[in-house]
Design a protein around this motif. Sequence first.
Motif, PDB file in Angstrom:
ATOM      1  N   ARG A   1       0.829  -1.213   0.000  1.00 41.82           N
ATOM      2  CA  ARG A   1       0.000   0.000   0.000  1.00 41.82           C
ATOM      3  C   ARG A   1       0.859   1.256   0.000  1.00 41.82           C
ATOM      4  NH1 ARG A   1      -2.176   0.517   4.514  1.00 41.82           N
ATOM      5  NH2 ARG A   1      -1.656  -1.405   5.601  1.00 41.82           N
ATOM      6  N   GLU A   2       1.964   1.218   0.715  1.00 44.39           N
ATOM      7  CA  GLU A   2       2.820   2.396   0.842  1.00 44.39           C
ATOM      8  C   GLU A   2       3.545   2.738  -0.460  1.00 44.39           C
ATOM      9  OE1 GLU A   2       3.929   4.385   3.684  1.00 44.39           O
ATOM     10  OE2 GLU A   2       2.098   3.668   4.625  1.00 44.39           O
ATOM     11  N   VAL A   3       3.927   1.731  -1.222  1.00 40.00           N
ATOM     12  CA  VAL A   3       4.851   1.943  -2.330  1.00 40.00           C
ATOM     13  C   VAL A   3       4.181   2.584  -3.536  1.00 40.00           C
ATOM     14  CG1 VAL A   3       4.575  -0.253  -3.586  1.00 40.00           C
ATOM     15  CG2 VAL A   3       6.859   0.831  -3.402  1.00 40.00           C
ATOM     16  N   ARG A   4       2.868   2.564  -3.605  1.00 39.61           N
ATOM     17  CA  ARG A   4       2.206   3.055  -4.816  1.00 39.61           C
ATOM     18  C   ARG A   4       2.245   4.574  -4.948  1.00 39.61           C
ATOM     19  NH1 ARG A   4       1.354   4.458  -8.894  1.00 39.61           N
ATOM     20  NH2 ARG A   4       0.030   3.698 -10.561  1.00 39.61           N
ATOM     21  N   ALA A   5       2.040   5.282  -3.851  1.00 39.17           N
ATOM     22  CA  ALA A   5       1.891   6.738  -3.919  1.00 39.17           C
ATOM     23  C   ALA A   5       3.136   7.477  -4.418  1.00 39.17           C
ATOM     24  CB  ALA A   5       1.456   7.286  -2.568  1.00 39.17           C
ATOM     25  N   PRO A   6       4.362   7.083  -4.036  1.00 46.46           N
ATOM     26  CA  PRO A   6       5.529   7.859  -4.479  1.00 46.46           C
ATOM     27  C   PRO A   6       5.700   7.948  -5.991  1.00 46.46           C
ATOM     28  CG  PRO A   6       6.128   6.474  -2.624  1.00 46.46           C
ATOM     29  CD  PRO A   6       4.744   6.080  -3.023  1.00 46.46           C
ATOM     30  N   ARG A   7       5.073   7.061  -6.754  1.00 48.02           N
ATOM     31  CA  ARG A   7       5.142   7.167  -8.209  1.00 48.02           C
ATOM     32  C   ARG A   7       4.269   8.301  -8.735  1.00 48.02           C
ATOM     33  NH1 ARG A   7       3.207   1.790 -10.351  1.00 48.02           N
ATOM     34  NH2 ARG A   7       3.777   2.674 -12.384  1.00 48.02           N
ATOM     35  N   ILE A   8       3.461   8.889  -7.846  1.00 41.76           N
ATOM     36  CA  ILE A   8       2.540   9.959  -8.238  1.00 41.76           C
ATOM     37  C   ILE A   8       2.942  11.297  -7.628  1.00 41.76           C
ATOM     38  CG2 ILE A   8       0.157  10.787  -8.058  1.00 41.76           C
ATOM     39  CD1 ILE A   8      -0.726   7.845  -8.165  1.00 41.76           C
ATOM     40  N   TYR A   9       3.154  11.337  -6.306  1.00 40.55           N
ATOM     41  CA  TYR A   9       3.350  12.645  -5.673  1.00 40.55           C
ATOM     42  C   TYR A   9       4.721  13.240  -5.967  1.00 40.55           C
ATOM     43  CZ  TYR A   9       5.594  10.356  -1.564  1.00 40.55           C
ATOM     44  OH  TYR A   9       6.405   9.642  -0.708  1.00 40.55           O
ATOM     45  N   GLU A  10       4.794  14.567  -5.784  1.00 39.54           N
ATOM     46  CA  GLU A  10       5.987  15.370  -6.116  1.00 39.54           C
ATOM     47  C   GLU A  10       6.408  15.186  -7.573  1.00 39.54           C
ATOM     48  OE1 GLU A  10       9.153  15.663  -3.259  1.00 39.54           O
ATOM     49  OE2 GLU A  10       7.821  15.077  -1.636  1.00 39.54           O
ATOM     50  N   GLY A  11       5.419  15.056  -8.423  1.00 41.72           N
ATOM     51  CA  GLY A  11       5.664  14.878  -9.849  1.00 41.72           C
ATOM     52  C   GLY A  11       5.572  13.418 -10.230  1.00 41.72           C
ATOM     53  N   ALA A  12       4.515  13.035 -10.960  1.00 39.70           N
ATOM     54  CA  ALA A  12       4.304  11.645 -11.336  1.00 39.70           C
ATOM     55  C   ALA A  12       5.423  11.156 -12.246  1.00 39.70           C
ATOM     56  CB  ALA A  12       2.951  11.494 -12.041  1.00 39.70           C
ATOM     57  N   THR A  13       5.507   9.848 -12.392  1.00 34.34           N
ATOM     58  CA  THR A  13       6.521   9.237 -13.241  1.00 34.34           C
ATOM     59  C   THR A  13       6.557   9.874 -14.628  1.00 34.34           C
ATOM     60  OG1 THR A  13       6.560   7.109 -12.097  1.00 34.34           O
ATOM     61  CG2 THR A  13       7.082   7.079 -14.445  1.00 34.34           C
ATOM     62  N   GLU A  14       5.388  10.112 -15.199  1.00 35.36           N
ATOM     63  CA  GLU A  14       5.319  10.697 -16.535  1.00 35.36           C
ATOM     64  C   GLU A  14       5.903  12.106 -16.561  1.00 35.36           C
ATOM     65  OE1 GLU A  14       2.805   7.311 -16.101  1.00 35.36           O
ATOM     66  OE2 GLU A  14       2.878   9.159 -14.910  1.00 35.36           O
ATOM     67  N   VAL A  15       5.692  12.851 -15.495  1.00 38.66           N
ATOM     68  CA  VAL A  15       6.248  14.201 -15.400  1.00 38.66           C
ATOM     69  C   VAL A  15       7.768  14.142 -15.277  1.00 38.66           C
ATOM     70  CG1 VAL A  15       6.326  16.278 -13.976  1.00 38.66           C
ATOM     71  CG2 VAL A  15       4.137  15.184 -14.458  1.00 38.66           C
ATOM     72  N   GLN A  16       8.276  13.174 -14.530  1.00 42.52           N
ATOM     73  CA  GLN A  16       9.730  13.046 -14.414  1.00 42.52           C
ATOM     74  C   GLN A  16      10.357  12.767 -15.774  1.00 42.52           C
ATOM     75  OE1 GLN A  16      10.824  14.014 -11.505  1.00 42.52           O
ATOM     76  NE2 GLN A  16       8.698  14.026 -10.843  1.00 42.52           N
ATOM     77  N   ARG A  17       9.705  11.937 -16.568  1.00 42.02           N
ATOM     78  CA  ARG A  17      10.232  11.667 -17.914  1.00 42.02           C
ATOM     79  C   ARG A  17      10.223  12.937 -18.765  1.00 42.02           C
ATOM     80  NH1 ARG A  17       7.201   6.355 -17.560  1.00 42.02           N
ATOM     81  NH2 ARG A  17       8.836   4.806 -17.185  1.00 42.02           N
ATOM     82  N   THR A  18       9.181  13.751 -18.604  1.00 39.63           N
ATOM     83  CA  THR A  18       9.114  15.007 -19.345  1.00 39.63           C
ATOM     84  C   THR A  18      10.244  15.945 -18.927  1.00 39.63           C
ATOM     85  OG1 THR A  18       6.712  14.838 -19.588  1.00 39.63           O
ATOM     86  CG2 THR A  18       7.679  17.036 -19.806  1.00 39.63           C
ATOM     87  N   ILE A  19      10.512  16.019 -17.623  1.00 44.72           N
ATOM     88  CA  ILE A  19      11.605  16.863 -17.128  1.00 44.72           C
ATOM     89  C   ILE A  19      12.941  16.380 -17.685  1.00 44.72           C
ATOM     90  CG2 ILE A  19      12.903  17.508 -15.058  1.00 44.72           C
ATOM     91  CD1 ILE A  19      10.222  17.376 -13.523  1.00 44.72           C
ATOM     92  N   ILE A  20      13.167  15.078 -17.641  1.00 40.78           N
ATOM     93  CA  ILE A  20      14.429  14.523 -18.120  1.00 40.78           C
ATOM     94  C   ILE A  20      14.622  14.838 -19.605  1.00 40.78           C
ATOM     95  CG2 ILE A  20      15.691  12.381 -18.561  1.00 40.78           C
ATOM     96  CD1 ILE A  20      14.129  11.267 -16.034  1.00 40.78           C
TER      97      ILE A  20
END
Length: 379
Positions: free
Chosen positions: A354-373
């Motif tokens: 349950r804990e591990v799912r949220a960090p892929r979303i908050y403070e910029g979702a995975t998709e946003v991180q790819r956009t930044i990179i």
Amino acid sequence: MTTPFALDPEQQAWCARLRALAADRLRPLAQQGEPGRVNRPLVAALGELGLLRAVFRPDGRPVRAMDLCLLRESLARECTEAETALALQGLGAYPVARHGTGLQRSRWLPEVAAGRAVAAFALSEPDAGSDAAALELRAAPAAGGGWRLTGEKCWISNAPDADVYTVFARTAEPGEGRRRSGITAFLVPAGRPGLDGTPLAMLSPHPIGILAFDAVPVGPDDVIGEVGEGYRVAMATLDLFRPSVGAFAVGMARAALDATLVHAAERRAFGGPLKDLQSVSHRLAEMATRTEAAALLVYAAAAAHDAGGPGIARRSAMAKLFATETAQYVVDSAVQLHGARALRHGHLLEHLYREVRAPRIYEGATEVQRTIIARELYR
């Protein structure tokens, strides 16, 4: 000397002490907390142990990203609730520590660092999550000076229980082609007229809620940094905390891997221990390799941040992206190798799942991180 590739003996010893503190002192307090609400005894213990001072400095001095990452990873490996409580205090207070006035720092930071006051970072909105520049909370000029905040914030950690909020609002319409302009950061104590909040029930029961602003008064003394420069305040905070979100994820991955190594050695099936089955041993090898790679990427991003080197935004995004995706894979694999017992409420892996799912979303979702990179590659 720390490099991105290894921790020195002193750092290793510090991490071991942190894990022991988390297991012995913090985990019992976490287990007594009310799900979905701020656990004030746990926050107070973080203050008493001096751990909050590694997340932000009351005197405004810079925080070492490496220290923050090691702290979050170590706590997460033993007690995710303690790690989360610490990180949320840091998110709420760091903008004040780095960009606030002397009066703001002296009023709030000693209380937050001691764990006597709870801070929150109020950036996200119903229609402005990872796209932080799209926020719509309005700061309308008020008669006699100052502003009135009107609108809503959503998915705000520590809301509605926090004592003080770092709130980002739009004080002016963005200029042509400049969506990030016109945003100002404000320090808003709880109890201001017109400020209300509601808790949200989430998959993992962290303290998260909605804040409603009905003409909440704020003045020049409440501004954090400069008027119209709030987006920079927010991004400077996230650039520091994104690698440490990766460290949080690494801590969870290490906990899941540790539990699975023990289980695979002790659990017998098909005439021998699980670890002797090639399919299991290869999965364990993959889990361990990905976890180590994620840790190294996090350490490299933290070292680059502390050195003030180029590409900090890119490195932070890479660390957050890879570590959170890796933790999801490792925890899911651990559940699979444990079987049905890992799905039972109260099992460590049920908790981590349950804990591990949220960090892929908050403070910029995975998709946003790819956009930044991708954007940073062409900068």
